[in-house]
Scaffold this motif. Structure first.
Motif, PDB file in Angstrom:
ATOM      1  N   SER A 123       0.099   8.833  -0.917  1.00 46.54           N
ATOM      2  CA  SER A 123       0.099   8.343   0.463  1.00 46.54           C
ATOM      3  C   SER A 123      -1.217   8.623   1.178  1.00 46.54           C
ATOM      4  CB  SER A 123       1.262   8.960   1.235  1.00 46.54           C
ATOM      5  OG  SER A 123       1.158  10.380   1.267  1.00 46.54           O
ATOM      6  N   LYS A 124      -1.892   9.720   0.838  1.00 51.96           N
ATOM      7  CA  LYS A 124      -3.172  10.015   1.488  1.00 51.96           C
ATOM      8  C   LYS A 124      -4.191   8.930   1.161  1.00 51.96           C
ATOM      9  CE  LYS A 124      -2.073  14.021   3.358  1.00 51.96           C
ATOM     10  NZ  LYS A 124      -2.012  14.202   4.834  1.00 51.96           N
ATOM     11  N   GLU A 125      -4.301   8.608  -0.138  1.00 55.80           N
ATOM     12  CA  GLU A 125      -5.243   7.570  -0.542  1.00 55.80           C
ATOM     13  C   GLU A 125      -4.816   6.208  -0.016  1.00 55.80           C
ATOM     14  OE1 GLU A 125      -3.806   9.856  -2.544  1.00 55.80           O
ATOM     15  OE2 GLU A 125      -5.089  10.385  -4.244  1.00 55.80           O
ATOM     16  N   GLY A 126      -3.501   5.966  -0.007  1.00 61.84           N
ATOM     17  CA  GLY A 126      -3.010   4.706   0.531  1.00 61.84           C
ATOM     18  C   GLY A 126      -3.317   4.555   2.007  1.00 61.84           C
ATOM     19  N   GLY A 127      -3.226   5.653   2.747  1.00 59.61           N
ATOM     20  CA  GLY A 127      -3.572   5.608   4.159  1.00 59.61           C
ATOM     21  C   GLY A 127      -5.034   5.276   4.385  1.00 59.61           C
ATOM     22  N   VAL A 134       0.843  -1.195   0.000  1.00 66.73           N
ATOM     23  CA  VAL A 134       0.000   0.000   0.000  1.00 66.73           C
ATOM     24  C   VAL A 134       0.880   1.246   0.000  1.00 66.73           C
ATOM     25  CG1 VAL A 134      -1.794   1.242   1.278  1.00 66.73           C
ATOM     26  CG2 VAL A 134      -1.803  -1.242   1.248  1.00 66.73           C
ATOM     27  N   SER A 135       0.392   2.305  -0.636  1.00 67.34           N
ATOM     28  CA  SER A 135       1.141   3.566  -0.708  1.00 67.34           C
ATOM     29  C   SER A 135       1.044   4.311   0.617  1.00 67.34           C
ATOM     30  CB  SER A 135       0.587   4.441  -1.838  1.00 67.34           C
ATOM     31  OG  SER A 135       0.661   3.769  -3.073  1.00 67.34           O
ATOM     32  N   TYR A 187      -3.249   0.775  -3.604  1.00 66.23           N
ATOM     33  CA  TYR A 187      -4.031   1.918  -4.057  1.00 66.23           C
ATOM     34  C   TYR A 187      -3.663   2.226  -5.501  1.00 66.23           C
ATOM     35  CZ  TYR A 187      -5.972   6.288  -5.225  1.00 66.23           C
ATOM     36  OH  TYR A 187      -6.680   7.232  -5.914  1.00 66.23           O
ATOM     37  N   GLY A 188      -4.676   2.431  -6.343  1.00 68.65           N
ATOM     38  CA  GLY A 188      -4.467   2.942  -7.693  1.00 68.65           C
ATOM     39  C   GLY A 188      -4.426   1.873  -8.763  1.00 68.65           C
TER      40      GLY A 188
END
Length: 532
Positions: A169-173, A162-163, A235-236
């Motif tokens: 990083s925001k979306e990964g969090g 995960v990012s 993510y992504g």
């Protein structure tokens, strides 16, 4: 005076509570015969031993309606001793036969509680009750019976790259939050029950640093070195595409929640499944909403990052807009994660569009909105595919985030009735409690939890930890969750779940379309920057 009342009242029920009903009941041939005759059931499988001996079961089956009635009765003391009325059963499944001599036990889990809308002072409780049947055991001391409770097995290990740092990083969090929310819930209940063995769950994380190539390397590490049995997606779309190559080669199922590009699923992969609606649905709902507004907007400028997900979103808008009487004046591309998009925003301003759309990610959406204000681009609608649903969008822009709309995979206003796990409202409460948040979860969190639920249900249905059997169970999955229906087409895409449209109004997210789930109406047109 001593309170001698039995059973529970509405305020005693808490979502997630599990009641193991104390009483068991051994079924007999006499029970079966009389119930079948009383209900005029003429199927001889229930009362003719010669007939039943010639079937695959080899002996008479207990009447399934008798089993249902008994399970309901066993639950009364804990569930319905004090009810006004039983409102019904929304799903009954009969996964295994029951025979004379089997002893029936049951347990119930509270899924949802809510005040009644039509009867003030009363409430509605929804539960899931399951049956446990054990054969009657003969001993030297006489006949006895016991419940066949699940044994505890080894942990099921999931891996997730995960990012946690980098551009996404925001979306990964948020993705990790969704995974961890489910992880806590399932382990509080002892784990996933697979063939009557309860397995606790571990999730092993790696930080892909928002690099798709690194993500694939880490997924291989998770499988080979860290012995992950199953993979939760990154993510992504870009990272999901590279990870899909690894899991396909290794024959390890991956359920992903944040890669919406349909190109991921165009290679005939058998081990990758996406719970979210595909990219082509992200902004078409915004056009559906826009078509209902007065005066109806008619022109669009489409900005797009050059990654596969963003390009698919932009292509769908270009193809769909004419059906709504709208014209795409221009489509402008920029490199994904571009730090400066002011040049493209300046070009868009020169075209004076009614709608400015962006297909990209959080950082790009923030930059475009800032540039639009700085350059004085006054569109009637600002619509971005990813970003506005997150709390970081509002935190970064403050009041300038108001009026922005986006297509959302999920909002707290959806009205799905899940068959297991938490209700929509209870999911929101669980998120706010775990993360000490005053804001509900955004859709990235919800869809990530949904990926875990897909795995949970597939493992339960497969009755096995074998990767291929779990893969087959995923392929045939059709289940309703708080996130919506999870069901996959032949490619592994969830084309069965709709999206909604939300708008930021006074710093708060409102669902504004479709109207049957909306808790607000669109604020339109967006005021000019100078008038805000």
């Amino acid at each position: 005076m001593t309170d001698t009342r039995r059973g529970r009242f509405f305020e005693d029920f808490k979502v997630g509570d599990v009641y193991r009903h104390a009483i068991g009941r051994t079924l007999s041939e006499t029970d079966n015969t009389w119930f079948t005759l009383l209900t005029c059931n003429t199927n001889e499988i229930h009362f003719n031993a010669d007939y039943a001996a010639q079937t695959e079961f080899g002996r008479p089956l207990m009447n399934s309606c008798l089993t249902l009635s008994l399970v309901t009765g066993l639950s009364v003391e804990d569930i319905s001793q004090n009810i006004v009325a039983n409102l019904g059963w929304d799903k009954v499944t009969l996964p295994a036969p029951v025979f004379a001599g089997d002893t029936i036990y049951a347990e119930s889990e509270v899924l949802e509680t809510r005040p009644s809308k039509s009867r003030p002072g009363q409430g509605i409780v929804r539960v899931r009750t399951v049956l446990v049947a054990t054969a009657l055991l003969a001993t030297a001391c006489g006949a006895s019976s016991s419940g066949n409770s699940p044994t505890t097995g080894a942990a099921i290990v999931f891996g997730a790259a995960v990012s946690l740092t980098g551009a996404q990083s925001k979306e990964g969090g948020l993705t990790k939050q969704g995974y961890d929310l489910w992880l806590d819930w399932i382990n509080q209940r002892g784990g996933i029950v697979v063939n009557n063995v309860k397995h606790p769950v571990q999730i092993k994380y790696e930080d892909d640093q928002s690099d798709p190539n690194l993500s694939a390397t880490l997924v291989q590490k998770l499988i080979t070195d860290e012995k992950s049995q199953f993979i939760l997606g990154p993510y992504g779309s870009a990272a999901t595409a590279t990870d899909a190559i690894i899991v396909e080669r290794d024959g390890i199922p991956m359920v992903e929640a944040n890669g919406a590009a349909q190109s991921i699923f165009s290679h005939g992969y058998k081990f990758t499944f996406g719970v979210l609606s595909p990219a082509n649905k992200y902004l078409t709902g915004v056009l559906d909403m826009a078509a209902t507004l007065n005066p109806k907007p008619s022109t669009i400028v489409m900005l797009s990052a050059n990654d596969n997900f963003s390009l698919e979103v932009a292509k769908a808008v270009t193809e769909y807009a004419p059906s709504k009487g709208m014209q795409v004046l221009a489509t402008k591309q920029y490199p994904a994660a571009a730090p400066d998009v002011s040049g493209l925003v300046s070009q868009a301003k020169a075209l004076n569009p009614d709608i400015l759309m962006n297909s990209g990610h959080l950082a790009e959406a923030i930059n475009i909105n800032k540039a639009a204000k700085q350059l004085g681009l006054n569109a009637k609608i600002f619509a971005y595919s990813v970003g506005p649903s997150t709390p970081d969008f509002i935190n970064a822009l403050g009041a300038d985030a108001n009026y922005v709309v986006d297509g959302s995979q999920w909002t707290p206003q959806v009205k799905y009735k899940p068959s297991f796990y938490l209700s929509v409202s209870d999911y929101v409460k669980a998120y706010e409690a775990k993360y000490n948040s005053s804001q509900p979860p955004d859709y990235h969190v919800a869809e990530s939890t949904a990926a875990c639920l897909a795995f949970q249900k597939a493992l339960e249905n497969a009755g096995s930890l074998d990767a291929t059997k779990v893969r087959d169970a995923l392929a045939s999955l059709d289940v309703m969750t708080f996130f919506g229906e999870i069901k996959f087409d032949s490619r592994g895409i969830n084309t069965f779940k709709p999206m909604v449209v939300e708008q930021i109004q006074n710093g708060t997210h409102y669902t504004v379309f479709p109207t049957d789930v909306a808790n607000g109406t669109p604020k339109y047109p967006t005021p000019a920057w100078s008038a805000r």
